[in-house]
Write a protein that holds these residues in place. Structure first.
Motif, PDB file in Angstrom:
ATOM      1  N   LEU A   3      -8.730  -2.958  -1.125  1.00 16.32           N
ATOM      2  CA  LEU A   3     -10.045  -2.618  -0.613  1.00 16.32           C
ATOM      3  C   LEU A   3     -11.043  -3.001  -1.699  1.00 16.32           C
ATOM      4  CD1 LEU A   3      -9.397   0.917   0.930  1.00 16.32           C
ATOM      5  CD2 LEU A   3      -9.699  -1.236   2.157  1.00 16.32           C
ATOM      6  N   GLN A   4     -11.972  -3.842  -1.335  1.00 14.61           N
ATOM      7  CA  GLN A   4     -12.933  -4.353  -2.312  1.00 14.61           C
ATOM      8  C   GLN A   4     -14.308  -3.795  -1.993  1.00 14.61           C
ATOM      9  OE1 GLN A   4     -12.119  -6.542  -4.881  1.00 14.61           O
ATOM     10  NE2 GLN A   4     -14.202  -6.343  -5.661  1.00 14.61           N
ATOM     11  N   ASN A  31      -7.238   3.031  10.955  1.00 13.32           N
ATOM     12  CA  ASN A  31      -7.354   4.113   9.987  1.00 13.32           C
ATOM     13  C   ASN A  31      -8.778   4.630   9.894  1.00 13.32           C
ATOM     14  OD1 ASN A  31      -5.140   2.096   8.879  1.00 13.32           O
ATOM     15  ND2 ASN A  31      -4.639   4.135   8.107  1.00 13.32           N
ATOM     16  N   GLY A  32      -8.873   5.946   9.681  1.00 11.97           N
ATOM     17  CA  GLY A  32     -10.161   6.482   9.276  1.00 11.97           C
ATOM     18  C   GLY A  32     -10.501   5.955   7.893  1.00 11.97           C
ATOM     19  N   MET A  33     -11.777   5.783   7.615  1.00 12.60           N
ATOM     20  CA  MET A  33     -12.215   5.275   6.332  1.00 12.60           C
ATOM     21  C   MET A  33     -13.221   6.242   5.729  1.00 12.60           C
ATOM     22  SD  MET A  33     -10.590   2.390   5.922  1.00 12.60           S
ATOM     23  CE  MET A  33     -11.507   1.573   4.620  1.00 12.60           C
ATOM     24  N   GLY A  34     -13.299   6.246   4.413  1.00 13.97           N
ATOM     25  CA  GLY A  34     -14.228   7.153   3.754  1.00 13.97           C
ATOM     26  C   GLY A  34     -14.817   6.571   2.494  1.00 13.97           C
ATOM     27  N   TYR A  96     -16.354   4.901  -4.366  1.00 14.38           N
ATOM     28  CA  TYR A  96     -15.071   4.349  -3.963  1.00 14.38           C
ATOM     29  C   TYR A  96     -14.930   4.400  -2.446  1.00 14.38           C
ATOM     30  CZ  TYR A  96     -13.771   5.252  -8.841  1.00 14.38           C
ATOM     31  OH  TYR A  96     -13.722   5.274 -10.215  1.00 14.38           O
ATOM     32  N   CYS A  97     -14.416   3.326  -1.875  1.00 15.58           N
ATOM     33  CA  CYS A  97     -14.032   3.379  -0.473  1.00 15.58           C
ATOM     34  C   CYS A  97     -12.531   3.623  -0.408  1.00 15.58           C
ATOM     35  CB  CYS A  97     -14.405   2.101   0.268  1.00 15.58           C
ATOM     36  SG  CYS A  97     -13.572   0.613  -0.310  1.00 15.58           S
ATOM     37  N   TYR A 112      -6.171  10.418   1.751  1.00 13.07           N
ATOM     38  CA  TYR A 112      -6.461   8.995   1.631  1.00 13.07           C
ATOM     39  C   TYR A 112      -5.414   8.379   0.704  1.00 13.07           C
ATOM     40  CZ  TYR A 112     -10.955   9.713   3.889  1.00 13.07           C
ATOM     41  OH  TYR A 112     -11.936  10.011   4.799  1.00 13.07           O
ATOM     42  N   ASN A 113      -4.806   7.291   1.149  1.00 15.61           N
ATOM     43  CA  ASN A 113      -3.718   6.726   0.348  1.00 15.61           C
ATOM     44  C   ASN A 113      -3.971   5.305  -0.127  1.00 15.61           C
ATOM     45  OD1 ASN A 113      -3.496   5.485   2.821  1.00 15.61           O
ATOM     46  ND2 ASN A 113      -1.290   5.750   3.003  1.00 15.61           N
ATOM     47  N   LYS A 114      -5.134   4.763   0.181  1.00 17.94           N
ATOM     48  CA  LYS A 114      -5.480   3.423  -0.298  1.00 17.94           C
ATOM     49  C   LYS A 114      -6.912   3.461  -0.768  1.00 17.94           C
ATOM     50  CE  LYS A 114      -3.288   0.378  -0.400  1.00 17.94           C
ATOM     51  NZ  LYS A 114      -2.481  -0.174  -1.535  1.00 17.94           N
ATOM     52  N   TRP A 115      -7.108   3.065  -2.042  1.00 12.65           N
ATOM     53  CA  TRP A 115      -8.425   3.173  -2.661  1.00 12.65           C
ATOM     54  C   TRP A 115      -8.899   1.824  -3.186  1.00 12.65           C
ATOM     55  CZ3 TRP A 115     -11.164   7.801  -2.999  1.00 12.65           C
ATOM     56  CH2 TRP A 115     -10.473   8.937  -2.592  1.00 12.65           C
TER      57      TRP A 115
END
Length: 125
Positions: A3-4, A31-34, A96-97, A112-115
């Motif tokens: 994720l950039q 996926n939900g995103m935050g 951070y996303c 959240y498992n991907k940053w």
């Protein structure tokens, strides 16, 4: 899989910025995103979240009415945005996303498992 995040910078009190987060390597359209942020010496805190299809959003009280999260699943890169208006020095942080483990709205960072790598936002007074 990355994720950039981009779009951060140095702005003045009252200015606006739009952050972008682009996924590469796989799609996060289900996926939900935050967005989260972390100021120096503080814990990472929730800012905003959006469901997998963009139909629902959730905001921290501190940004409600000023920030808007949105996403574009129409293109192959699945971009998530954070429009930030009326910025003030308290918004200064690394932003951070992240992608959640499910499709719904979540504010708990443990879900959240991907940053992404983060983008610096600095607001001067």
């Amino acid at each position: 899989v990355q994720l950039q995040a981009s779009g951060g910078g140095l702005v003045q009190f009252g200015d606006s910025l739009r952050l972008s987060c682009v996924a590469s390597g796989r799609t996060f359209s289900n996926n939900g995103m935050g967005w989260f942020r972390q100021a120096p010496g503080k814990e990472r805190e929730f800012v905003a979240a959006v469901t997998w299809n963009g139909s629902s959003t959730k905001y921290a009280d501190s940004v409600k009415g000023r920030f808007t999260i949105s996403r574009d699943n129409a293109n192959a890169k699945n971009t998530v945005y954070l429009q930030m208006n009326s910025l003030n020095p308290d918004d200064t942080a690394v932003y951070y996303c992240a992608a959640s483990i499910g499709s719904k709205l979540v504010s708990d960072r443990r879900l959240y498992n991907k940053w992404g790598q983060g983008t610096q936002v600095t607001v001067s007074s």
